[in-house]
Design a protein around this motif. Structure first.
Motif, PDB file in Angstrom:
ATOM      1  N   ASP A 176      32.557  31.097  27.086  1.00 55.58           N
ATOM      2  CA  ASP A 176      33.060  32.467  26.964  1.00 55.58           C
ATOM      3  C   ASP A 176      33.384  32.835  25.523  1.00 55.58           C
ATOM      4  OD1 ASP A 176      32.810  32.838  29.664  1.00 55.58           O
ATOM      5  OD2 ASP A 176      34.947  32.639  30.118  1.00 55.58           O
ATOM      6  N   ASN A 177      33.801  31.861  24.737  1.00 61.42           N
ATOM      7  CA  ASN A 177      34.182  32.111  23.338  1.00 61.42           C
ATOM      8  C   ASN A 177      33.019  31.955  22.365  1.00 61.42           C
ATOM      9  OD1 ASN A 177      36.896  32.606  23.967  1.00 61.42           O
ATOM     10  ND2 ASN A 177      37.367  30.414  23.977  1.00 61.42           N
ATOM     11  N   ASN A 178      31.855  31.692  22.901  1.00 60.94           N
ATOM     12  CA  ASN A 178      30.675  31.469  22.070  1.00 60.94           C
ATOM     13  C   ASN A 178      30.076  32.808  21.639  1.00 60.94           C
ATOM     14  OD1 ASN A 178      28.344  30.564  20.856  1.00 60.94           O
ATOM     15  ND2 ASN A 178      27.385  29.831  22.733  1.00 60.94           N
ATOM     16  N   LYS A 179      30.157  33.116  20.355  1.00 61.29           N
ATOM     17  CA  LYS A 179      29.697  34.406  19.836  1.00 61.29           C
ATOM     18  C   LYS A 179      28.176  34.501  19.739  1.00 61.29           C
ATOM     19  CE  LYS A 179      33.975  35.580  19.357  1.00 61.29           C
ATOM     20  NZ  LYS A 179      34.580  36.480  20.374  1.00 61.29           N
ATOM     21  N   GLN A 180      27.475  33.385  19.941  1.00 63.04           N
ATOM     22  CA  GLN A 180      26.019  33.409  19.830  1.00 63.04           C
ATOM     23  C   GLN A 180      25.323  33.846  21.122  1.00 63.04           C
ATOM     24  OE1 GLN A 180      23.921  30.504  17.550  1.00 63.04           O
ATOM     25  NE2 GLN A 180      25.796  29.488  16.890  1.00 63.04           N
ATOM     26  N   LEU A 181      26.088  34.035  22.164  1.00 62.45           N
ATOM     27  CA  LEU A 181      25.520  34.487  23.432  1.00 62.45           C
ATOM     28  C   LEU A 181      25.738  35.996  23.561  1.00 62.45           C
ATOM     29  CD1 LEU A 181      26.788  31.616  25.783  1.00 62.45           C
ATOM     30  CD2 LEU A 181      24.506  31.856  24.786  1.00 62.45           C
ATOM     31  N   ASP A 182      24.714  36.749  23.215  1.00 64.37           N
ATOM     32  CA  ASP A 182      24.852  38.204  23.120  1.00 64.37           C
ATOM     33  C   ASP A 182      25.168  38.870  24.456  1.00 64.37           C
ATOM     34  OD1 ASP A 182      24.288  38.046  20.427  1.00 64.37           O
ATOM     35  OD2 ASP A 182      22.136  38.378  20.688  1.00 64.37           O
ATOM     36  N   ASN A 183      24.567  38.384  25.538  1.00 62.04           N
ATOM     37  CA  ASN A 183      24.704  39.054  26.825  1.00 62.04           C
ATOM     38  C   ASN A 183      25.704  38.379  27.763  1.00 62.04           C
ATOM     39  OD1 ASN A 183      22.707  41.005  26.185  1.00 62.04           O
ATOM     40  ND2 ASN A 183      21.106  39.490  26.632  1.00 62.04           N
ATOM     41  N   TRP A 184      26.557  37.545  27.202  1.00 57.23           N
ATOM     42  CA  TRP A 184      27.512  36.799  28.017  1.00 57.23           C
ATOM     43  C   TRP A 184      28.905  37.394  27.886  1.00 57.23           C
ATOM     44  CZ3 TRP A 184      26.421  32.781  31.329  1.00 57.23           C
ATOM     45  CH2 TRP A 184      27.537  32.154  31.921  1.00 57.23           C
ATOM     46  N   ARG A 185      29.634  37.411  28.991  1.00 57.74           N
ATOM     47  CA  ARG A 185      31.049  37.764  28.961  1.00 57.74           C
ATOM     48  C   ARG A 185      31.744  36.983  30.063  1.00 57.74           C
ATOM     49  NH1 ARG A 185      28.575  41.892  31.770  1.00 57.74           N
ATOM     50  NH2 ARG A 185      29.585  42.574  33.710  1.00 57.74           N
ATOM     51  N   PRO A 186      33.047  36.795  29.982  1.00 59.92           N
ATOM     52  CA  PRO A 186      33.755  36.057  31.039  1.00 59.92           C
ATOM     53  C   PRO A 186      33.491  36.668  32.406  1.00 59.92           C
ATOM     54  CG  PRO A 186      35.179  36.354  29.148  1.00 59.92           C
ATOM     55  CD  PRO A 186      33.949  37.187  28.883  1.00 59.92           C
ATOM     56  N   ASP A 187      33.073  35.838  33.343  1.00 62.49           N
ATOM     57  CA  ASP A 187      32.639  36.296  34.651  1.00 62.49           C
ATOM     58  C   ASP A 187      33.764  36.160  35.675  1.00 62.49           C
ATOM     59  OD1 ASP A 187      30.087  36.862  36.461  1.00 62.49           O
ATOM     60  OD2 ASP A 187      31.295  35.315  37.452  1.00 62.49           O
ATOM     61  N   SER A 188      34.000  37.214  36.430  1.00 67.48           N
ATOM     62  CA  SER A 188      35.138  37.246  37.353  1.00 67.48           C
ATOM     63  C   SER A 188      34.989  36.275  38.524  1.00 67.48           C
ATOM     64  CB  SER A 188      35.336  38.666  37.887  1.00 67.48           C
ATOM     65  OG  SER A 188      35.651  39.554  36.835  1.00 67.48           O
ATOM     66  N   LEU A 189      33.765  36.079  39.018  1.00 69.43           N
ATOM     67  CA  LEU A 189      33.570  35.142  40.120  1.00 69.43           C
ATOM     68  C   LEU A 189      33.790  33.709  39.659  1.00 69.43           C
ATOM     69  CD1 LEU A 189      32.747  34.447  43.013  1.00 69.43           C
ATOM     70  CD2 LEU A 189      30.345  34.500  42.261  1.00 69.43           C
ATOM     71  N   LEU A 190      33.254  33.372  38.496  1.00 63.92           N
ATOM     72  CA  LEU A 190      33.453  32.017  37.967  1.00 63.92           C
ATOM     73  C   LEU A 190      34.932  31.730  37.759  1.00 63.92           C
ATOM     74  CD1 LEU A 190      30.560  31.781  35.316  1.00 63.92           C
ATOM     75  CD2 LEU A 190      30.576  30.939  37.681  1.00 63.92           C
ATOM     76  N   TRP A 191      35.656  32.712  37.230  1.00 62.49           N
ATOM     77  CA  TRP A 191      37.075  32.476  36.968  1.00 62.49           C
ATOM     78  C   TRP A 191      37.917  32.530  38.234  1.00 62.49           C
ATOM     79  CZ3 TRP A 191      38.989  29.799  33.335  1.00 62.49           C
ATOM     80  CH2 TRP A 191      38.331  29.715  32.117  1.00 62.49           C
ATOM     81  N   PHE A 192      37.471  33.264  39.234  1.00 57.79           N
ATOM     82  CA  PHE A 192      38.164  33.197  40.524  1.00 57.79           C
ATOM     83  C   PHE A 192      38.112  31.770  41.059  1.00 57.79           C
ATOM     84  CE2 PHE A 192      37.641  32.936  45.132  1.00 57.79           C
ATOM     85  CZ  PHE A 192      38.866  33.437  45.550  1.00 57.79           C
ATOM     86  N   LEU A 193      36.936  31.151  40.999  1.00 56.89           N
ATOM     87  CA  LEU A 193      36.789  29.788  41.489  1.00 56.89           C
ATOM     88  C   LEU A 193      37.565  28.801  40.626  1.00 56.89           C
ATOM     89  CD1 LEU A 193      32.977  29.868  42.358  1.00 56.89           C
ATOM     90  CD2 LEU A 193      34.887  29.893  43.964  1.00 56.89           C
ATOM     91  N   LEU A 194      37.477  28.946  39.315  1.00 55.84           N
ATOM     92  CA  LEU A 194      38.197  28.030  38.423  1.00 55.84           C
ATOM     93  C   LEU A 194      39.709  28.167  38.595  1.00 55.84           C
ATOM     94  CD1 LEU A 194      36.043  28.396  35.186  1.00 55.84           C
ATOM     95  CD2 LEU A 194      36.292  26.329  36.563  1.00 55.84           C
ATOM     96  N   ASN A 195      40.181  29.384  38.755  1.00 57.91           N
ATOM     97  CA  ASN A 195      41.622  29.603  38.887  1.00 57.91           C
ATOM     98  C   ASN A 195      42.179  29.139  40.223  1.00 57.91           C
ATOM     99  OD1 ASN A 195      42.233  30.674  36.344  1.00 57.91           O
ATOM    100  ND2 ASN A 195      41.491  32.702  36.930  1.00 57.91           N
ATOM    101  N   SER A 196      41.309  28.754  41.142  1.00 56.52           N
ATOM    102  CA  SER A 196      41.798  28.199  42.399  1.00 56.52           C
ATOM    103  C   SER A 196      42.535  26.887  42.159  1.00 56.52           C
ATOM    104  CB  SER A 196      40.633  27.962  43.368  1.00 56.52           C
ATOM    105  OG  SER A 196      39.775  26.925  42.912  1.00 56.52           O
ATOM    106  N   ARG A 197      42.252  26.280  41.000  1.00 56.00           N
ATOM    107  CA  ARG A 197      42.940  25.031  40.659  1.00 56.00           C
ATOM    108  C   ARG A 197      43.545  25.051  39.264  1.00 56.00           C
ATOM    109  NH1 ARG A 197      39.675  19.739  42.291  1.00 56.00           N
ATOM    110  NH2 ARG A 197      41.462  18.910  41.133  1.00 56.00           N
ATOM    111  N   ALA A 198      42.890  25.734  38.338  1.00 58.63           N
ATOM    112  CA  ALA A 198      43.344  25.672  36.952  1.00 58.63           C
ATOM    113  C   ALA A 198      44.468  26.650  36.646  1.00 58.63           C
ATOM    114  CB  ALA A 198      42.171  25.941  36.012  1.00 58.63           C
ATOM    115  N   LYS A 199      44.517  27.781  37.359  1.00 60.21           N
ATOM    116  CA  LYS A 199      45.571  28.782  37.176  1.00 60.21           C
ATOM    117  C   LYS A 199      45.661  29.252  35.727  1.00 60.21           C
ATOM    118  CE  LYS A 199      46.711  28.019  41.480  1.00 60.21           C
ATOM    119  NZ  LYS A 199      46.270  28.927  42.548  1.00 60.21           N
ATOM    120  N   THR A 200      44.536  29.642  35.151  1.00 56.47           N
ATOM    121  CA  THR A 200      44.537  30.169  33.790  1.00 56.47           C
ATOM    122  C   THR A 200      44.882  31.653  33.827  1.00 56.47           C
ATOM    123  OG1 THR A 200      42.249  30.951  33.691  1.00 56.47           O
ATOM    124  CG2 THR A 200      42.618  28.594  33.341  1.00 56.47           C
ATOM    125  N   GLU A 201      44.983  32.247  32.646  1.00 52.18           N
ATOM    126  CA  GLU A 201      45.233  33.679  32.563  1.00 52.18           C
ATOM    127  C   GLU A 201      43.935  34.474  32.516  1.00 52.18           C
ATOM    128  OE1 GLU A 201      47.797  34.444  29.287  1.00 52.18           O
ATOM    129  OE2 GLU A 201      49.490  33.323  30.126  1.00 52.18           O
TER     130      GLU A 201
END
Length: 249
Positions: free
Chosen positions: A131-156
């Motif tokens: 997500d923090n990689n500036k070389q990926l022009d068409n990438w942005r933090p994805d809500s589905l991926l973070w929904f799954l990750l936050n099921s355990r990681a509880k990030t912001e």
């Protein structure tokens, strides 16, 4: 113990399961597992492995997990293939490359296998780097991926929308529904799941002599597991990996 026994387990009562796939037979899956195992061994023996080599090795372990699940192996026997898949996957991170399907698969399997917190945090770190990689022009933090990750990681991090909305926006919307509505929506989503992936490279792969690993909606199963949904209404859907959700029940 022969090679087939090592791949499929012994013939004890606990390891006897039926074929889960509807398109190929046991012989096909045995041959494919052997083929991908040989590819892994050849790749791993190369000197000075590149990030692409590590990613490729990981993708072969991912394929073996799908093949073995399709062939009817108990889920408890598949967990050991996830470890090397993850090890190689994180080593295969590249600044100029990010494949959404791979990331979604690794996160979904990690949830379904109930991997350790330490290993799950490696997925979180991988996602944060991407997500923090500036070389990926068409990438942005994805809500589905973070929904799954936050099921355990509880990030912001909540994501900034869905990267591939035609396929995954409806699945993400399920995560925002009350349980009873989500269960019905998940059943409807499964009924449309295969045709929604008509543009994916694996679509209709079962028509080929090799390269098919099974059609499994791992990401739907992960959402069901995270939300604690009742999946009994679609447990027998041919593309829903019910056993992956309930292997510890």
């Amino acid at each position: 113990m022969g090679l087939f026994d090592k791949l499929f387990g012994s013939t004890t009562k606990d390891s006897k399961t039926k074929l889960r796939d509807q398109f190929k037979d046991e012989k096909y899956f045995k041959n494919e597992i052997i083929r991908f195992t040989e590819i892994i061994n050849d790749l791993s023996a190369q000197p000075n492995l590149t990030a692409f080599n590590y990613w490729s090795i990981s993708s072969k372990f991912q394929r073996i997990i799908s093949l073995r699940f399709s062939a009817g192996s108990p889920v408890s026997e598949l967990v050991k293939d996830y470890g090397p898949a993850l090890d190689n996957y994180v080593k295969g991170w590249e600044e100029k490359e990010a494949t959404y399907a791979d990331i979604l698969l690794m996160i979904s399997l990690g949830i379904l296998f109930e991997i350790s917190t330490e290993d799950f945090n490696r997925l979180v770190t991988y996602m944060e780097k991407t997500d923090n990689n500036k070389q990926l022009d068409n990438w942005r933090p994805d809500s589905l991926l973070w929904f799954l990750l936050n099921s355990r990681a509880k990030t912001e991090n909540k994501g900034e929308g869905i990267l591939f909305p035609p396929v995954y926006q409806p699945l993400y919307e399920i995560t925002r529904l009350p349980k009873e509505e989500a269960e019905k929506a998940a059943a409807d989503y499964m009924n449309n799941w295969y045709k929604m992936h008509k543009d994916d490279p694996w679509f209709n792969a079962h028509l080929k002599d090799r390269g098919y690993g099974g059609y499994w909606a791992w990401e739907v199963a992960a959402v069901v597991k995270v939300m604690g949904l009742d999946d009994s209404s679609f447990k027998d859907h041919p593309y829903y990996p019910y056993d992956m959700v309930h292997w510890k029940d």
